[in-house]
Motif scaffolding. Structure first.
Motif, PDB file in Angstrom:
ATOM      1  N   PHE A  25      51.516 -28.261 -22.294  1.00 16.30           N
ATOM      2  CA  PHE A  25      52.855 -28.221 -21.685  1.00 16.30           C
ATOM      3  C   PHE A  25      52.670 -28.664 -20.245  1.00 16.30           C
ATOM      4  CE2 PHE A  25      53.244 -24.861 -24.996  1.00 16.30           C
ATOM      5  CZ  PHE A  25      54.271 -25.427 -25.732  1.00 16.30           C
ATOM      6  N   LEU A  79      49.531 -27.590 -18.406  1.00 17.74           N
ATOM      7  CA  LEU A  79      48.977 -26.367 -18.986  1.00 17.74           C
ATOM      8  C   LEU A  79      48.446 -26.612 -20.399  1.00 17.74           C
ATOM      9  CD1 LEU A  79      49.996 -22.854 -18.564  1.00 17.74           C
ATOM     10  CD2 LEU A  79      50.325 -23.646 -20.909  1.00 17.74           C
ATOM     11  N   ALA A 106      47.954 -25.084 -23.647  1.00 18.64           N
ATOM     12  CA  ALA A 106      48.348 -23.894 -24.421  1.00 18.64           C
ATOM     13  C   ALA A 106      47.421 -23.693 -25.618  1.00 18.64           C
ATOM     14  CB  ALA A 106      49.795 -24.009 -24.873  1.00 18.64           C
ATOM     15  N   ASP A 156      46.009 -11.646 -26.030  1.00 15.59           N
ATOM     16  CA  ASP A 156      46.888 -11.170 -24.969  1.00 15.59           C
ATOM     17  C   ASP A 156      48.119 -12.067 -24.874  1.00 15.59           C
ATOM     18  OD1 ASP A 156      47.528  -9.416 -23.012  1.00 15.59           O
ATOM     19  OD2 ASP A 156      45.708  -9.755 -21.822  1.00 15.59           O
ATOM     20  N   ASN A 157      49.114 -11.638 -24.105  1.00 18.46           N
ATOM     21  CA  ASN A 157      50.265 -12.490 -23.828  1.00 18.46           C
ATOM     22  C   ASN A 157      49.805 -13.804 -23.249  1.00 18.46           C
ATOM     23  OD1 ASN A 157      52.452 -11.004 -24.654  1.00 18.46           O
ATOM     24  ND2 ASN A 157      52.521  -9.825 -22.747  1.00 18.46           N
ATOM     25  N   GLY A 158      50.345 -14.889 -23.772  1.00 17.81           N
ATOM     26  CA  GLY A 158      50.005 -16.201 -23.247  1.00 17.81           C
ATOM     27  C   GLY A 158      48.738 -16.799 -23.833  1.00 17.81           C
ATOM     28  N   ALA A 159      48.141 -16.122 -24.813  1.00 14.50           N
ATOM     29  CA  ALA A 159      46.879 -16.609 -25.389  1.00 14.50           C
ATOM     30  C   ALA A 159      47.074 -17.882 -26.213  1.00 14.50           C
ATOM     31  CB  ALA A 159      46.249 -15.514 -26.256  1.00 14.50           C
ATOM     32  N   GLY A 160      48.302 -18.094 -26.707  1.00 11.07           N
ATOM     33  CA  GLY A 160      48.569 -19.305 -27.488  1.00 11.07           C
ATOM     34  C   GLY A 160      48.944 -19.034 -28.937  1.00 11.07           C
ATOM     35  N   LYS A 161      49.128 -17.766 -29.287  1.00  7.71           N
ATOM     36  CA  LYS A 161      49.407 -17.405 -30.683  1.00  7.71           C
ATOM     37  C   LYS A 161      50.698 -18.056 -31.189  1.00  7.71           C
ATOM     38  CE  LYS A 161      49.655 -13.018 -29.622  1.00  7.71           C
ATOM     39  NZ  LYS A 161      49.527 -13.108 -28.154  1.00  7.71           N
ATOM     40  N   SER A 162      51.774 -17.857 -30.437  1.00 12.14           N
ATOM     41  CA  SER A 162      53.064 -18.404 -30.895  1.00 12.14           C
ATOM     42  C   SER A 162      53.042 -19.924 -30.897  1.00 12.14           C
ATOM     43  CB  SER A 162      54.210 -17.901 -30.010  1.00 12.14           C
ATOM     44  OG  SER A 162      54.365 -16.511 -30.156  1.00 12.14           O
ATOM     45  N   THR A 163      52.345 -20.501 -29.938  1.00 11.26           N
ATOM     46  CA  THR A 163      52.262 -21.969 -29.896  1.00 11.26           C
ATOM     47  C   THR A 163      51.544 -22.504 -31.133  1.00 11.26           C
ATOM     48  OG1 THR A 163      52.244 -21.892 -27.476  1.00 11.26           O
ATOM     49  CG2 THR A 163      51.501 -23.937 -28.506  1.00 11.26           C
ATOM     50  N   TYR A 183      56.610 -27.435 -32.785  1.00  9.07           N
ATOM     51  CA  TYR A 183      55.893 -28.254 -31.789  1.00  9.07           C
ATOM     52  C   TYR A 183      55.007 -29.261 -32.509  1.00  9.07           C
ATOM     53  CZ  TYR A 183      56.863 -24.573 -28.289  1.00  9.07           C
ATOM     54  OH  TYR A 183      57.444 -23.672 -27.450  1.00  9.07           O
TER      55      TYR A 183
HETATM   56  N1  LIG Z   1      57.890 -24.246 -24.371  1.00  4.89           N
HETATM   57  C1  LIG Z   1      56.946 -24.011 -23.440  1.00  4.89           C
HETATM   58  N2  LIG Z   1      56.954 -24.673 -22.257  1.00  4.89           N
HETATM   59  C2  LIG Z   1      55.999 -24.440 -21.342  1.00  4.89           C
HETATM   60  N3  LIG Z   1      54.981 -23.570 -21.503  1.00  4.89           N
HETATM   61  C3  LIG Z   1      54.928 -22.895 -22.645  1.00  4.89           C
HETATM   62  C4  LIG Z   1      55.904 -23.054 -23.679  1.00  4.89           C
HETATM   63  N4  LIG Z   1      55.577 -22.248 -24.720  1.00  4.89           N
HETATM   64  C5  LIG Z   1      54.463 -21.583 -24.356  1.00  4.89           C
HETATM   65  N5  LIG Z   1      54.071 -21.966 -23.111  1.00  4.89           N
HETATM   66  C6  LIG Z   1      52.870 -21.487 -22.417  1.00  4.89           C
HETATM   67  O1  LIG Z   1      51.779 -21.657 -23.286  1.00  4.89           O
HETATM   68  C7  LIG Z   1      50.896 -20.540 -23.198  1.00  4.89           C
HETATM   69  C8  LIG Z   1      50.765 -19.901 -24.560  1.00  4.89           C
HETATM   70  O2  LIG Z   1      51.997 -19.248 -24.859  1.00  4.89           O
HETATM   71  P1  LIG Z   1      52.282 -18.540 -26.246  1.00  4.89           P
HETATM   72  O3  LIG Z   1      51.792 -19.398 -27.340  1.00  4.89           O
HETATM   73  O4  LIG Z   1      53.701 -18.161 -26.263  1.00  4.89           O
HETATM   74  O5  LIG Z   1      51.362 -17.240 -26.135  1.00  4.89           O
HETATM   75  P2  LIG Z   1      51.357 -15.906 -27.020  1.00  4.89           P
HETATM   76  O6  LIG Z   1      52.275 -16.105 -28.173  1.00  4.89           O
HETATM   77  O7  LIG Z   1      49.937 -15.724 -27.405  1.00  4.89           O
HETATM   78  O8  LIG Z   1      51.808 -14.815 -26.103  1.00  4.89           O
HETATM   79  C9  LIG Z   1      51.450 -19.632 -22.135  1.00  4.89           C
HETATM   80  O9  LIG Z   1      50.813 -19.936 -20.917  1.00  4.89           O
HETATM   81  C10 LIG Z   1      52.905 -19.996 -22.124  1.00  4.89           C
HETATM   82  O10 LIG Z   1      53.476 -19.749 -20.849  1.00  4.89           O
END
Ligand SMILES: Nc1ncnc2c1ncn2[C@@H]1O[C@H](COP(=O)(O)OP(=O)(O)O)[C@@H](O)[C@H]1O
Ligand SMILES: [Mg+2]
Length: 252
Positions: free
Chosen positions: A17, A20, A22, A41-48, A57
């Protein structure tokens, strides 16, 4: 457990992103019938990672295969058609429809009325919904209830029932128990086990270590966009997992 052919395989997947990273060359597999927990942890990349699998994505690098089909650049709709169902925390259900209406959301069954009009076939949808809930051993007092009147756990059950009805071959759940009370969390975990009994693999993202240790066959820990641990249940306990999550495993 050592089944040689994964149903889902992500190879060297990277997602950026802006500046960054991800996801950083993530390898991730799911084998038939297993429940895989994704931790971090939060921000680890799980949801991505999940969103790359579900087509929300598109990764910049790497490839994703589902039953040997390359799905890396498929749309979310075509990925759902292949049987990968994702249940996000907000569930994407319709509050003002009943259970049957939600199981058929977007694919409503209609019938002829007075030979002319096409109207919603509520009875058909309700009875089909009842059958799938029965398969999952879910009891909802009245299927005529609108979703708004159901508890968090019951809604989760409806979302799972919908996925199962439409022949999900892989179910992904992003933080399914986050907003639930303890008894409801237990119900959702029981549903995950029930899916495994139906031989439907599940990827479950959860912050709750106890959940994960109870239901998962394998634990994958992510940290800062990388997979840092991939452990079978037999090798995982809360202490080891937390160390991987916070990045202290190397000094253990
Ligand atoms: N749509 C987006 N635009 C910019 N940054 C993103 C977006 N989605 C996630 N991120 C960033 O990517 C990283 C991984 O996020 P995410 O996958 O949501 O983590 P998790 O689900 O593990 O908490 C984080 O730093 C988050 O801020
Ligand atoms: Mg997330």
């Amino acid at each position: 457990m050592t089944n040689p052919t994964p149903i889902l395989q992500a190879k060297q997947v990277s997602k950026f992103f802006g500046g960054l990273t991800a996801l950083d060359k993530v390898d991730f597999e799911v084998y038939p019938g297993e429940v895989v927990a994704l931790l971090g942890d939060n921000g680890a990349g799980k949801s991505t990672l999940i969103k790359c699998v579900s087509g929300v994505y598109r990764p910049e690098h790497g490839e994703i295969f589902f039953n040997d089909q390359n799905i890396t650049h498929h749309s979310p709709a075509s990925i759902r058609d292949l049987g990968i169902e994702t249940i996000y925390q907000d569930l994407a259900l319709a509050e003002n429809l009943d259970v049957g209406g939600n199981v058929f959301l977007g694919k409503e069954k209609k019938r002829n009325f007075l030979g002319l009009l096409r109207v919603l076939d509520d009875d058909f949808m309700r009875s089909e919904a009842a059958q799938v809930l029965e398969r999952l051993d879910i009891h909802i007092p009245s299927l005529k209830q609108k979703l708004v009147n159901l508890s968090g756990g019951q809604r989760q059950a409806v979302a799972i029932a919908r996925a199962l009805y439409w022949n999900a071959k892989l179910l992904i759940m992003d933080e399914p128990t986050a907003a639930l009370g303890v008894p409801e969390q237990r119900k959702v975990l029981a549903l995950v086990r029930s899916l495994r009994e139906h031989n439907i693999p599940v990827i479950i993202i959860s912050h709750t270590m106890q959940d994960v240790l109870e239901v998962a066959d394998r634990m994958v820990v992510m940290r800062r966009g990388r997979v840092v641990a991939n452990l079978p249940r037999s090798q995982a306990d809360a202490e080891i997992l937390v160390k991987h999550i916070v990045g202290a495993a190397e000094v253990a």
